[in-house]
Design an enzyme around this catalytic site. Structure first.
Site, mmCIF file in Angstrom:
data_model
loop_
_atom_site.group_PDB
_atom_site.id
_atom_site.type_symbol
_atom_site.label_atom_id
_atom_site.label_comp_id
_atom_site.label_asym_id
_atom_site.label_seq_id
_atom_site.Cartn_x
_atom_site.Cartn_y
_atom_site.Cartn_z
ATOM 1 N N SER A 55 0.842 -1.197 0.000
ATOM 2 C CA SER A 55 0.000 0.000 0.000
ATOM 3 C C SER A 55 0.874 1.243 0.000
ATOM 4 O O SER A 55 1.696 1.448 0.895
ATOM 5 C CB SER A 55 -0.900 -0.005 1.237
ATOM 6 N N ASP B 27 -6.726 1.150 -8.737
ATOM 7 C CA ASP B 27 -7.811 2.127 -8.878
ATOM 8 C C ASP B 27 -8.505 2.052 -10.236
ATOM 9 O O ASP B 27 -9.537 2.684 -10.452
ATOM 10 C CB ASP B 27 -7.264 3.550 -8.664
ATOM 11 N N LYS C 299 -11.733 -0.449 -0.194
ATOM 12 C CA LYS C 299 -11.670 0.881 -0.812
ATOM 13 C C LYS C 299 -12.893 1.704 -0.373
ATOM 14 O O LYS C 299 -13.552 1.358 0.587
ATOM 15 C CB LYS C 299 -11.596 0.750 -2.336
ATOM 16 N N ARG D 118 -15.353 -2.803 -3.468
ATOM 17 C CA ARG D 118 -15.491 -2.675 -4.931
ATOM 18 C C ARG D 118 -15.777 -4.004 -5.624
ATOM 19 O O ARG D 118 -16.343 -4.018 -6.714
ATOM 20 C CB ARG D 118 -14.250 -1.991 -5.534
HETATM 21 C C1 S3P Z 1 -3.259 5.842 -2.983
HETATM 22 C C2 S3P Z 1 -2.908 4.534 -2.843
HETATM 23 C C3 S3P Z 1 -3.834 3.416 -3.121
HETATM 24 C C4 S3P Z 1 -4.987 3.886 -3.991
HETATM 25 C C5 S3P Z 1 -5.607 5.165 -3.505
HETATM 26 C C6 S3P Z 1 -4.570 6.267 -3.491
HETATM 27 C C7 S3P Z 1 -2.269 6.873 -2.619
HETATM 28 O O1 S3P Z 1 -4.364 2.973 -1.894
HETATM 29 O O2 S3P Z 1 -5.959 2.874 -4.070
HETATM 30 O O3 S3P Z 1 -6.680 5.555 -4.324
HETATM 31 O O4 S3P Z 1 -2.491 8.066 -2.908
HETATM 32 O O5 S3P Z 1 -1.248 6.512 -2.023
HETATM 33 P P1 S3P Z 1 -3.598 1.905 -0.975
HETATM 34 O O6 S3P Z 1 -2.320 2.505 -0.553
HETATM 35 O O7 S3P Z 1 -4.514 1.675 0.194
HETATM 36 O O8 S3P Z 1 -3.417 0.707 -1.839
#
Ligand code: S3P
Length: 431
Positions: free
Chosen positions: A168, A316, A343, A347
């Site tokens: 993540s 995403d 999310k 989803r």
């Molecule tokens: C993001 C990381 C992702 C993504 C989110 C934005 C970011 O989430 O799904 O829309 O800006 O670092 P995760 O880190 O939970 O995977």
């Protein structure tokens, strides 16, 4: 939103600034002693929550026409806010702010809270590593959920070697922000690569950082130097128009200045492998981020299989990809994607339930979905629920461009989370 089928879309679509990079640009500028001018910042609901939170802790932030001007103060100038910091629907705001606020002066207290979707999302993934680094951070439901309380812990934070069990970028970025102010080096190790916007911007601002997407090493002590920024346009928002142009006849769209960071652009590779007519041209690097222009047009698609290791790099875009899969010949299987359940909505279940209602042959699985596509899939009208999730609302809107009857998408106001001009751009492009 009410929507009926259309024949085609055409023209240049204005895609707003990247959401992930916009959040980071504001937060990192706040850490410098400079005034930073940010062009193409995404003024969407999510990013406004980051700006409001930064203002509440003492930052001077101004909007001048389409530019954002942040007069950073550095971490020692942050103050205790008068109220809770409300992050709305924004997972990126709450998780990144946890890292930043942990590194503030001792004696400051912060409470972070959000809407009902934020309260359901996992927060132990940031609370646990920050606690290991010595931060004073507490979450409700035994340190697993928001609201979150943080006490400034600068001087108490220790560098650590952290094996995080989820890939993540939000978690990685949260830790990286705290690590800038820790005593000693921090190493972050993830199972798979995830987006590296934080690492790239920290490097651009002069931090001592080594990274390859999967592993990140940060040494504290270097002062960050603010530099003016241009935010690339968001590929995750462009995804909906790209897919719309692929599934409609006689369609062609041009999208300019799109961020094509290799840890974000796997979506384009997947579509190309499905047979999409996509051209990527004019590649360049702006402020340490790859950017390009994209042209996409009507295509004959075929199904594809996606596995776990690639999911963080397309996370995403799965809602948009599922729309393409519905019109691709053969089966598309998306596996190893259980993160989609955490999310803005679950989803996997949102897509499966609403696509089924629209007449698509889709099977929900524990870690993803299987879609039996067909270029002549007949899309039914009716009432559809976006579950207040911006990307589900936009995916349903694109799906309904091929609809036979009138469709209503409930909760579509959530689109303002990431793409305030979506409906305007869509209407403008219809031919
Ligand atoms: C993001 C990381 C992702 C993504 C989110 C934005 C970011 O989430 O799904 O829309 O800006 O670092 P995760 O880190 O939970 O995977």
């Amino acid at each position: 939103m009410e929507i009926t089928g259309v024949n085609s879309i055409q023209g240049e679509i204005k895609i707003p600034g990247d959401k992930s990079i916009s959040h980071r640009s504001a937060i990192m500028s706040a850490l410098t002693k400079d005034t930073v001018i940010i062009n193409n910042f995404l003024f969407s609901q999510d990013c406004m929550h980051t700006l409001e939170s930064l203002k509440a802790i003492g930052l001077k932030i101004e909007k001048l026409q389409d530019k954002l001007i942040i007069s950073g103060g550095g971490i020692n100038n942050f103050v205790e806010p008068d109220d809770i910091l409300y992050v709305g629907n924004s997972g990126t705001t709450i998780r990144l702010m946890c890292g930043l606020l942990s590194a503030t002066k001792k004696g400051l207290m912060f409470v972070l809270s959000g809407d009902s979707s934020i309260s359901k999302r996992p927060m132990e993934r940031v609370i646990a590593p920050l606690t290991e680094m010595g931060a004073s951070i507490f979450g409700s439901k035994e340190n697993t959920r928001a609201p979150i309380v943080i006490f400034g812990s600068i001087g108490k934070l220790k560098g650590a070697k952290l094996n995080i069990n989820v890939s993540s970028a939000q978690v990685k970025s949260c830790i990286a922000l705290a690590a800038l102010f820790a005593d000693g080096q921090t190493e972050i190790i993830q199972p798979e690569k995830s987006r590296d916007h934080t690492e790239r911007m920290l490097e651009y601002f002069g931090a001592d950082i080594l990274y390859d997407g999967k592993n990140t090493i940060i040494k504290p002590g270097k002062e960050l130097n603010g530099r003016n920024l241009f935010i690339p346009s968001d590929l995750s928002s462009a995804a909906f128009f790209i897919v719309a142009s692929l599934i409609l006849k006689k369609s062609r769209v041009i999208l300019k200045n799109i961020g094509v960071n290799p840890l974000r652009s796997y979506f384009l590779d997947v579509l190309l492998n499905m047979g999409a007519n996509i051209k990527i041209f004019n590649p360049r690097i702006i402020n340490n981020e790859p950017v390009a222009d994209i042209e996409s047009s009507s295509s004959k698609l075929k199904g594809i299989t996606l596995e776990k290791q690639s999911i963080p790099n397309i996370i995403d875009e799965v809602p948009a990809l599922c729309v393409a899969a519905a019109f691709a010949e053969g089966q598309t299987i998306i596996g190893g994607a259980e993160e989609l359940r955490f999310k803005e909505s679950d989803r996997i279940s949102s897509i499966a339930s609403q696509f089924k209602k629209a007449g698509i042959d889709i099977i929900e699985q524990k870690d993803g979905m299987a879609i039996n596509g067909n270029c002549n899939t007949n899309i039914l009208g009716g009432d559809f629920d976006s579950y207040g999730d911006h990307r589900i609302a936009m995916a349903l809107a694109v799906l309904m461009l091929r609809g036979a009857g009138k469709a209503r998408i409930l909760g579509s106001e959530s689109i303002d989370t990431s793409f305030p001009g979506f409906i305007y751009e869509l209407k403008k492009s219809v031919r």
